[in-house]
Design an enzyme around this catalytic site. Structure first.
Site, PDB file in Angstrom:
ATOM      1  N   ASP A  52       0.821  -1.206   0.000  1.00  0.00           N
ATOM      2  CA  ASP A  52       0.000   0.000   0.000  1.00  0.00           C
ATOM      3  C   ASP A  52       0.859   1.262   0.000  1.00  0.00           C
ATOM      4  O   ASP A  52       2.066   1.213   0.230  1.00  0.00           O
ATOM      5  CB  ASP A  52      -0.910   0.025   1.231  1.00  0.00           C
ATOM      6  CG  ASP A  52      -1.941  -1.097   1.227  1.00  0.00           C
ATOM      7  OD1 ASP A  52      -2.210  -1.648   0.150  1.00  0.00           O
ATOM      8  OD2 ASP A  52      -2.474  -1.409   2.312  1.00  0.00           O
ATOM      9  N   TYR A 110       5.745  -9.873   6.664  1.00  0.00           N
ATOM     10  CA  TYR A 110       5.839  -8.447   6.952  1.00  0.00           C
ATOM     11  C   TYR A 110       6.353  -8.248   8.370  1.00  0.00           C
ATOM     12  O   TYR A 110       6.095  -9.068   9.255  1.00  0.00           O
ATOM     13  CB  TYR A 110       4.467  -7.779   6.848  1.00  0.00           C
ATOM     14  CG  TYR A 110       4.003  -7.478   5.445  1.00  0.00           C
ATOM     15  CD1 TYR A 110       4.206  -6.225   4.875  1.00  0.00           C
ATOM     16  CD2 TYR A 110       3.344  -8.445   4.694  1.00  0.00           C
ATOM     17  CE1 TYR A 110       3.765  -5.940   3.590  1.00  0.00           C
ATOM     18  CE2 TYR A 110       2.903  -8.166   3.401  1.00  0.00           C
ATOM     19  CZ  TYR A 110       3.127  -6.909   2.855  1.00  0.00           C
ATOM     20  OH  TYR A 110       2.692  -6.635   1.587  1.00  0.00           O
TER      21      TYR A 110
END
Length: 244
Positions: A52, A110
């Site tokens: 994002d 992540y």
């Protein structure tokens, strides 16, 4: 055709995410343009994950195909020379023609950084949350484990996401404390739009409210974004590793 795999690091601060967009600058666009300058061919750069806006990467992976075989040492040097300072190609290699950076990936991992202290050197890449130093990391790890396995993560994804299948398989999740940071790690086969940041926000909300893992299970089962916590800021999130 020759197929090439790139491992990429980038600071996502100034980009609208990985994926090419019409009215914004993306990481994919910058790298694609640089490759086309060097190869003089139109290429399709395929990324392993669509990070994002504002999200960083330590180990993004991408591949592209060209008609001419490349001198990889010279190519990588030239590519890094053209790219802006906030994008770096850390490795490049020729791979099987069938290799696909996105579809062949077995999992993505992540990490998220939360800083316990105010520092001008941490602010850009971590979320400062002083009170987290008082949180019980052992308990955070305990309640987080309920998310391991296959679950429908509708409650943890953005409402306007176009993805119909919201089932993800979380393979590992943990928190670790250092002197100045709290580090969050999560590995899954795939992630939904905004999913990691919402999971973190919800876990923090759970421990603040002195709730247990049943509270998280309730949120999962309701499949309603309104029940989950507020997403933490993007600046502390990094695509850490893609496994094949």
């Amino acid at each position: 055709m020759f197929n090439y795999k790139l491992t990429i690091q980038y600071d996502g601060t100034n980009y609208a995410g990985w994926q090419i967009q019409k009215n914004a600058i993306s990481v994919q666009q910058k790298i694609s343009e640089a490759i086309e300058i060097i190869t003089k061919e139109k290429i399709n750069l395929i990324g392993a994950g669509r990070t994002d806006a504002g999200v960083h990467a330590l180990g993004q992976v991408a591949n592209f195909k060209v008609d001419v075989e490349l001198d990889l040492y010279k190519f990588q040097y030239s590519l890094n020379s053209i790219l802006p300072s906030d994008i770096s190609i850390t490795s490049s290699e020729k791979v099987n023609e069938n290799f696909h950076a996105r579809f062949d990936a077995k999992s993505r991992a992540y990490i998220y950084l939360i800083s316990k202290i105010k520092s001008p050197f941490y602010d850009k890449y971590s979320y400062r949350l002083p009170y987290i130093a008082k949180m019980n990391i052992t308990y955070l790890n305990k309640i987080s484990k309920v998310l391991i396995g296959e679950h429908d993560f509708t409650s943890f994804s953005r409402k306007n996401t176009e993805t119909e299948n919201k089932v993800c398989d979380v393979k590992n999740i943990w928190w670790k404390e250092t002197k100045n940071f709290i580090l969050f790690y999560i590995q899954a086969d795939r992630f939904l739009h905004g999913m990691v940041r919402t999971i973190i926000g919800t876990l923090l909300k759970t421990i603040e409210k002195k709730r247990d893992e049943n509270y998280i299970l309730e949120i999962l089962n309701k499949k309603d974004r309104e029940t989950a916590g507020e997403a933490v800021p993007t600046k502390g999130l990094f695509l850490y590793k893609v496994r094949y």
